[in-house]
Design a protein around this motif. Structure first.
Motif, PDB file in Angstrom:
ATOM      1  N   LEU A 156      33.363  37.320  39.441  1.00  0.00           N
ATOM      2  CA  LEU A 156      33.984  37.017  40.740  1.00  0.00           C
ATOM      3  C   LEU A 156      35.344  37.080  40.566  1.00  0.00           C
ATOM      4  O   LEU A 156      36.330  37.693  41.385  1.00  0.00           O
ATOM      5  N   ALA A 157      35.675  36.164  39.585  1.00  0.00           N
ATOM      6  CA  ALA A 157      37.228  35.824  39.218  1.00  0.00           C
ATOM      7  C   ALA A 157      38.037  37.334  38.980  1.00  0.00           C
ATOM      8  O   ALA A 157      39.082  37.537  39.311  1.00  0.00           O
ATOM      9  N   THR A 158      37.447  38.052  38.137  1.00  0.00           N
ATOM     10  CA  THR A 158      37.894  39.415  37.981  1.00  0.00           C
ATOM     11  C   THR A 158      37.803  40.673  39.075  1.00  0.00           C
ATOM     12  O   THR A 158      38.593  41.606  38.967  1.00  0.00           O
ATOM     13  N   GLY A 159      37.075  40.171  40.269  1.00  0.00           N
ATOM     14  CA  GLY A 159      37.016  41.290  41.381  1.00  0.00           C
ATOM     15  C   GLY A 159      35.911  42.061  41.240  1.00  0.00           C
ATOM     16  O   GLY A 159      35.844  43.067  42.173  1.00  0.00           O
ATOM     17  N   GLU A 160      35.049  41.970  40.258  1.00  0.00           N
ATOM     18  CA  GLU A 160      33.956  42.833  40.201  1.00  0.00           C
ATOM     19  C   GLU A 160      33.018  42.426  41.376  1.00  0.00           C
ATOM     20  O   GLU A 160      32.127  43.478  41.926  1.00  0.00           O
ATOM     21  N   PHE A 161      32.885  41.290  41.659  1.00  0.00           N
ATOM     22  CA  PHE A 161      32.041  41.062  42.719  1.00  0.00           C
ATOM     23  C   PHE A 161      33.006  40.440  43.736  1.00  0.00           C
ATOM     24  O   PHE A 161      34.174  39.764  43.608  1.00  0.00           O
ATOM     25  N   SER A 162      32.813  40.792  45.045  1.00  0.00           N
ATOM     26  CA  SER A 162      33.494  40.099  46.189  1.00  0.00           C
ATOM     27  C   SER A 162      32.940  38.964  46.925  1.00  0.00           C
ATOM     28  O   SER A 162      33.639  37.715  47.237  1.00  0.00           O
TER      29      SER A 162
END
Length: 337
Positions: A217-223
């Motif tokens: 989530l922090a890296t933006g792979e998940f929204s």
């Protein structure tokens, strides 16, 4: 007056005697030395290590050994050890209250309620003090603030088509928190298995652990994700573009009890650790780590959302009755091995 030879012999005998006494004393000290307290846990290792250091500093001479893995792995290890004749664990601490209930039914947990626990709500001291909720965590909805323009408000935002392929959850076969959430939502009005079928249709990604979900989530792979609350607050405090909400249907309380096993090799040390977890010092450390303290009067963690916290209690009765069915249906739905 003794002659020099007699004096020398006497001194020699005294030295031998002292040496023998020294050996006996050393052997007695080795036998009587307290064994370390061994804790089996699914809690975050970095946070438990912080507690270990603080506890050992405040309790000189008591060492805390830690075995840490996912809840289901810890349970499998315990079951294998019980079948082999006994476990090395003195204490257990994990996110599966149903397993604690089973151990209590088998009379494998020692009842102990520390004086420090007097102010804690009675509902968190289970079965006469056989196991305890020493701080509170919740499974909730979190989002990446760079990827999501409109702040979510509901669990059902995880099924929104705009997030297709960008939704993450932890595996209920590894995470006790994820399993508690699954069993509670499946029996919750307006959710059920239909909610999970919609998640599958939205190409949800099932990761092993909450830690992996929080990192992606922090890296933006998940929204958007379903994840335990304290991990998101921790990442936000470290500068990651993340936040979490209290869903309008309610954040799900994740029971994470701690208990002392009967037959513990160091029962007094185990009781000392439980007293520490309930102490003001232990509770303040919980708050610093991002957890919600169980004792009143202890300031809570930073970064808690401003909206009202609605709480859904884990549906433990349903989970206990349908444990294997839940696992089988989830495995089939998400095509897991």
């Amino acid at each position: 007056m003794r002659r020099p030879m007699e004096v020398a012999k006497l001194i020699g005998l005294l030295l031998v005697g002292l040496w023998v006494l020294g050996v006996i004393w050393a052997g007695s000290a080795e036998v009587s030395a307290a064994a370390p307290v061994t804790l089996y846990t699914s809690e975050s290792l970095d946070k438990v290590n912080e507690m270990k250091l603080d506890f050992e500093k405040r309790n000189p001479g008591v060492a805390l050994n830690i075995y840490r893995s996912g809840t289901q792995v810890v349970i499998s290890k315990l079951q294998a050890e019980f079948q082999a004749g006994g476990t090395l664990a003195d204490m257990i601490w994990m996110a599966d209250i149903d397993y604690f209930e089973d151990l209590a039914r088998k009379d494998l947990l020692a009842a102990y309620t520390p004086p420090e626990a007097d102010k804690a709500p009675a509902k968190f001291k289970y079965e006469g003090g056989r196991y305890h909720e020493v701080r509170l965590i919740f499974n909730t909805v979190a989002y990446n603030t760079l990827r999501v323009k409109t702040r979510p408000s509901s669990w059902k935002d995880l099924t929104d088509p705009q997030f297709k392929g960008k939704v993450g959850v932890a595996s209920p076969f590894y995470s006790g928190a994820a399993f508690s959430t699954l069993g509670t939502q499946v029996n919750l009005p307006g959710f059920g298995w239909e909610f999970y079928r919609k998640l599958k249709g939205n190409a949800v990604v099932v990761e092993q652990s909450n830690g992996t979900v929080a990192k992606k989530l922090a890296t933006g792979e998940f929204s958007v994700v379903s994840v335990v609350d304290f991990m998101v607050r921790e990442a936000k405090a470290a500068g990651s573009p993340v936040d979490h909400i209290w869903p309008k249907e309610g954040a799900i309380l994740v029971p994470t009890p701690v208990g002392i096993l009967k037959g513990a090799k160091n029962p007094e040390g185990a009781r000392a650790f439980l007293r520490y977890l309930y102490s003001p010092e232990g509770q303040r450390l919980f708050a610093q780590q991002g957890y919600v303290p169980v004792l009143p009067g202890i300031e809570g963690p930073r970064g808690v959302p401003s909206e009202k916290l609605e709480v859904v209690l884990t549906d433990q009765a349903y989970i206990g009755k349908h444990r294997e069915e839940l696992k089988a249906k989830y495995r089939e739905l998400f095509e897991l091995k």
